[in-house]
Enzyme design. Structure first.
Site, PDB file in Angstrom:
ATOM      1  N   ALA A  11       0.745  -1.220   0.013  1.00 34.01           N
ATOM      2  CA  ALA A  11       0.039  -0.055   0.075  1.00 34.01           C
ATOM      3  C   ALA A  11       0.842   1.484   0.113  1.00 34.01           C
ATOM      4  CB  ALA A  11      -0.927   0.057   1.202  1.00 34.01           C
ATOM      5  N   ARG A  35       7.696   0.236   4.040  1.00 36.83           N
ATOM      6  CA  ARG A  35       7.971   1.739   4.307  1.00 36.83           C
ATOM      7  C   ARG A  35       7.006   1.991   5.288  1.00 36.83           C
ATOM      8  NH1 ARG A  35       9.116   3.236  -1.828  1.00 36.83           N
ATOM      9  NH2 ARG A  35       7.523   1.592  -2.082  1.00 36.83           N
ATOM     10  N   TYR A 149      10.089 -12.892 -14.103  1.00 35.49           N
ATOM     11  CA  TYR A 149       8.939 -12.224 -13.550  1.00 35.49           C
ATOM     12  C   TYR A 149       7.721 -12.933 -14.197  1.00 35.49           C
ATOM     13  CZ  TYR A 149       5.614  -8.454 -12.910  1.00 35.49           C
ATOM     14  OH  TYR A 149       4.398  -7.931 -12.524  1.00 35.49           O
ATOM     15  N   LYS A 153       4.498 -14.628 -11.958  1.00 39.18           N
ATOM     16  CA  LYS A 153       2.962 -14.166 -12.126  1.00 39.18           C
ATOM     17  C   LYS A 153       2.100 -15.287 -12.812  1.00 39.18           C
ATOM     18  CE  LYS A 153       3.084 -10.009 -10.427  1.00 39.18           C
ATOM     19  NZ  LYS A 153       2.228  -9.758  -9.398  1.00 39.18           N
ATOM     20  N   GLY A 180      -1.963  -4.588 -17.824  1.00 40.19           N
ATOM     21  CA  GLY A 180      -0.761  -4.309 -18.648  1.00 40.19           C
ATOM     22  C   GLY A 180      -0.031  -3.151 -18.106  1.00 40.19           C
TER      23      GLY A 180
END
Ligand code: NDP
Ligand code: 8X3
Length: 249
Positions: A11, A35, A149, A153, A180
């Protein structure tokens, strides 16, 4: 009806941050990311019903400890948005960096599994809930140098299908959203802070914004109880496939 509880991973920027902003008025939100200062900033800015959890999705113990530490009245998560993830590097398979490979498999696949495992038992107990996995067009197609990657996915795509089968008898919805090209910090991370290279990814055509994807997430989670959106591919109008983008110059 009381507000439903949504837990959103990743988030602190991009799609997860835009989703947090969009849902803040109508849902109780648990926002997650490494973070902490960004999470606290968002909570302060949005006010209202927001809890923050700072953990690395790769750290199994931290995932379970954090989610189990939620106050009693926040533990019945209704909707889990498995969004945390990134690409690390864009290299030919024989030139790839094995630390990048570890990061992508550990975050995009194993991290998603850990968070799901921490949230699912109470959904199964209550015989209701909704898992939304943010996969990618890279989970449906493979493109040059996208090797690991895309594999991560594709694994998310398989997990979505498997979750949907296993959770079917428990009344839990499982959705995959497959965007996309979306302009976020994604390419900054992929190119390890090389802003010039990152910017080029989104030049000479109109990419999706994080808000576009957030609106799709909002749509998917607000369908009536008997309606489950299974898989949703969302593309910029300028994009036809992973490798076909109508760049204007
Ligand atoms: P961003 O880089 O803007 O956001 C990634 C988010 O994931 C950040 O909030 C980051 O938080 C979090 N994250 C990354 N690593 C970890 C970790 N180890 N532990 C916990 N949280 C982590 O990218 P996007 O918003 O674009 O990406 C969100 C999702 O969308 C990803 O799953 C991505 O694969 C997918 N996607 C993106 C597309 C795009 O073109 N941008 C297209 C298709 C799918 P923090 O660093 O604070 O931990
Ligand atoms: C992010 C989109 O095309 O960079 O999943 O893989 S792409």
């Amino acid at each position: 009806m009381s507000k439903r509880i949504v837990l959103i991973t990743g988030a602190t920027s991009g799609i997860g941050e835009a989703t947090t902003r969009l849902l803040a008025d109508n849902y109780r939100l648990i926002i997650c990311g490494r973070r902490k200062e960004r999470l606290e900033g968002l909570k302060k800015e949005l006010g209202g019903d927001v809890q923050t959890l700072s953990f690395d999705v790769r750290d199994k113990k931290a995932v379970f400890d954090s989610i189990n530490s939620l106050p009693e009245d926040w533990q019945k998560v209704d909707i889990l948005i498995n969004n945390a993830g990134n690409a690390h590097g864009l290299d030919l398979i024989h030139e790839g960096n094995t630390d990048d490979w570890d990061a992508m498999m550990d975050i995009n696949v194993k991290g998603l599994l850990y968070v799901s495992k921490a949230v699912l038992p109470q959904m199964v107990d209550r015989q209701q809930g909704h898992i939304v996995n943010i996969s990618s067009i890279a989970g449906l197609e493979v493109y040059p140098k996208g090797n690991v990657y895309c594999a991560s996915k594709h694994a998310v795509d398989a997990l979505t299908k498997g979750m949907r089968m296993d959770l079917n008898e428990h009344g839990i919805k499982v959705t995959s959203i497959d965007p996309g090209l979306v302009e976020t910090e994604f390419s900054e991370v992929r190119f390890k802070g090389n802003s010039e290279k990152a910017k080029q990814v989104y030049q000479n055509y109109t990419p999706l914004t994080a808000h576009d994807v957030a609106e799709t997430i909002e749509f998917v989670i607000s369908r009536p109880a008997h309606v489950m959106i299974g898989d949703l591919l969302i593309l910029p109008t300028d994009q036809a496939s992973s490798t076909i983008v109508n760049k204007k110059s």
